[in-house]
Write an enzyme that holds these catalytic residues in place. Sequence first.
Site, PDB file in Angstrom:
ATOM      1  N   ASP A  88      14.296 -24.166  11.515  1.00 33.37           N
ATOM      2  CA  ASP A  88      14.433 -23.639  10.148  1.00 33.37           C
ATOM      3  C   ASP A  88      14.057 -24.744   9.171  1.00 33.37           C
ATOM      4  O   ASP A  88      14.772 -25.736   9.037  1.00 33.37           O
ATOM      5  CB  ASP A  88      15.884 -23.181   9.913  1.00 33.37           C
ATOM      6  N   LEU A  89      12.927 -24.553   8.521  1.00 36.70           N
ATOM      7  CA  LEU A  89      12.445 -25.588   7.607  1.00 36.70           C
ATOM      8  C   LEU A  89      13.338 -25.742   6.395  1.00 36.70           C
ATOM      9  O   LEU A  89      13.594 -26.850   5.925  1.00 36.70           O
ATOM     10  CB  LEU A  89      11.043 -25.226   7.127  1.00 36.70           C
ATOM     11  N   HIS A 186      -9.882 -14.303   5.748  1.00 39.63           N
ATOM     12  CA  HIS A 186     -10.395 -13.609   6.940  1.00 39.63           C
ATOM     13  C   HIS A 186     -11.671 -12.820   6.637  1.00 39.63           C
ATOM     14  O   HIS A 186     -12.419 -12.484   7.540  1.00 39.63           O
ATOM     15  CB  HIS A 186      -9.320 -12.709   7.565  1.00 39.63           C
ATOM     16  N   LYS A 190     -15.713 -11.828   8.910  1.00 39.43           N
ATOM     17  CA  LYS A 190     -16.278 -10.495   9.169  1.00 39.43           C
ATOM     18  C   LYS A 190     -17.782 -10.616   9.422  1.00 39.43           C
ATOM     19  O   LYS A 190     -18.481 -11.322   8.699  1.00 39.43           O
ATOM     20  CB  LYS A 190     -16.022  -9.561   7.973  1.00 39.43           C
ATOM     21  N   ASP A 243      -4.694 -11.976  -5.718  1.00 35.72           N
ATOM     22  CA  ASP A 243      -4.615 -11.554  -4.321  1.00 35.72           C
ATOM     23  C   ASP A 243      -5.994 -11.280  -3.726  1.00 35.72           C
ATOM     24  O   ASP A 243      -6.227 -11.554  -2.552  1.00 35.72           O
ATOM     25  CB  ASP A 243      -3.757 -10.279  -4.232  1.00 35.72           C
ATOM     26  N   HIS A 248     -11.422 -13.154  -1.732  1.00 35.11           N
ATOM     27  CA  HIS A 248     -12.454 -12.281  -1.151  1.00 35.11           C
ATOM     28  C   HIS A 248     -13.588 -12.014  -2.158  1.00 35.11           C
ATOM     29  O   HIS A 248     -14.766 -12.094  -1.823  1.00 35.11           O
ATOM     30  CB  HIS A 248     -11.892 -10.910  -0.750  1.00 35.11           C
ATOM     31  N   LYS A 338      -5.795  -1.384  -5.518  1.00 34.37           N
ATOM     32  CA  LYS A 338      -4.885  -0.741  -4.553  1.00 34.37           C
ATOM     33  C   LYS A 338      -4.796   0.732  -4.908  1.00 34.37           C
ATOM     34  O   LYS A 338      -4.914   1.098  -6.087  1.00 34.37           O
ATOM     35  CB  LYS A 338      -3.482  -1.346  -4.691  1.00 34.37           C
TER      36      LYS A 338
END
Length: 476
Positions: A88-89, A186, A190, A243, A248, A338
Amino acid sequence: MSANFTLVLFGANSDLAARKLFPSMFQLSRWGQMPAKYRIIGLGRPMKSHDEFRREVRQKIVAHAPDTVRDEAELEVFSNNLFYVRHDLAAGEGLEDLRREVMRGEGQEETCQNILFYLSTPPSLAPRIVRSVEAAGLGGRGASTCGGWRKIILEKPFGHDLQSARELNRAVRKVFHEEQMYRIDHYLGKEPVQNIIVFRFSNGMFEPIWNRHYIDNVRITIAEDFGIRDRGAYYEESGLLRDIIQNHGLQLLASVAMEPPVDLSPDAVRDEKGKVFRSVRLFTPESAARDVVLGQYEGYRQEAHVAPDSRVETFASVKFFVDNWRWMGVPFHIKAGKNLAETVTEIVITFKCPPQNFFGPPGSCSYTANQIVIRIQPEETIAIRFGTKRPGESMVTDPVYMKFDYKASFSKVGLTPYHRLLIDAMSGDQMHFIRDDAVESSWTVIDSIKSSLPDIEPYPYAVHSWGPESVLQAQS
Ligand SMILES: NC(=O)c1ccc[n+]([C@@H]2O[C@H](COP(=O)([O-])OP(=O)(O)OC[C@H]3O[C@@H](n4cnc5c(N)ncnc54)[C@H](OP(=O)(O)O)[C@@H]3O)[C@@H](O)[C@H]2O)c1
């Protein structure tokens, strides 16, 4: 690849580990793409034995990637490489137990081992983790007497503004050199995103027209047909600009806008992307009011852990300009959100009209303007649009598409982004990871929007629409 390889996974019980990391590692081991001998040491807060941890990971792989499990025995073989350390940090605990576990591997000195640290933990923990790694004598900057390397993979977000990104970079740099850092977005793993560079620079026909003289505009769409799910607390701090657009969105923009690199070395490619980020025009209150539309889907304020009067944006449409010789004056629109009408990521490059339009109203060709459409998801395609004569007697044009589809053209099973990025990190290829300068300059751009639009009330939009359409139409 060396035999004594250890992957140390902070956040071994995380959602990311369950859904992406363990299934990817399992598949890499099945395909023989993990080192011949490896150990994966997971860290987490609950107490559990190695065997309990192995059983849980097997269950997670079956639950999240059932197609990958053809043979229980393969899963068993993989899970025998897993070990668990409770830690546990926040409680200020050191990493002595981890060090002991690392040393048990191969009976070797820990300095001789190749260790890849993977931080699948809340970003705020990163400085503390690297300090603990250093204090436990597992750090990276010191010279190893027997050749073992150290690397660290960091998950986005890399800070929440320029200042916090700089602080994070400074903290990690105390323990790891930039050459040892692998910052994951990520999207860069792709296939169609990696292909942008190949498409542009392996085909002589596109590059001469890839500039302000021939291209009218570039539109990048990153749409999701679902909301924030259970990430209300995270979204309240982040919002869509941070976000999605900061990472991206701007990474896709850089792949389209970058100059040819001097060669294909990771830093040559990242140098060119870095120049694009530095060329993106910063926003002022006037340009932000004109070129930025922020939205919030109806019902967002009723989501769990969201303030009832929240002004956090779940949609953004931003018109960027890249102020250099190639792109001056060409708008790069990035639209992301979203709870939009569908889940799709694509880049549409629209070319200028021919000087004379014989087939429509003067000065207009929007219906048939040449386009290159790069679909990143759900399909992985590249289409070229051009006008053609509608069959019949009159000289009327219709738009048609020539299309390349990855699945139809290549039978080979594609790697997922996490497969690819794990292979790259293990083998030391940083091309598809984000360098510190890109992190900082992309935050500079986002900060200029944020500071230009303080406390702005986002426009509401209906769930499963394309955002606040009437506002977008009025601005376009
Ligand atoms: N989930 C995704 O799809 C996704 C996608 C892209 C990027 N990311 C990034 O990946 C990282 C992990 O995200 P996630 O969604 O997987 O988060 P998560 O499910 O909330 O997991 C975070 C992990 O951090 C560990 N942790 C928290 N506080 C700790 C402490 N004091 N000491 C030790 N461990 C602690 C927790 O360990 P215990 O469970 O053992 O308590 C937990 O497993 C984040 O940086 C996120 O931005 C996630």
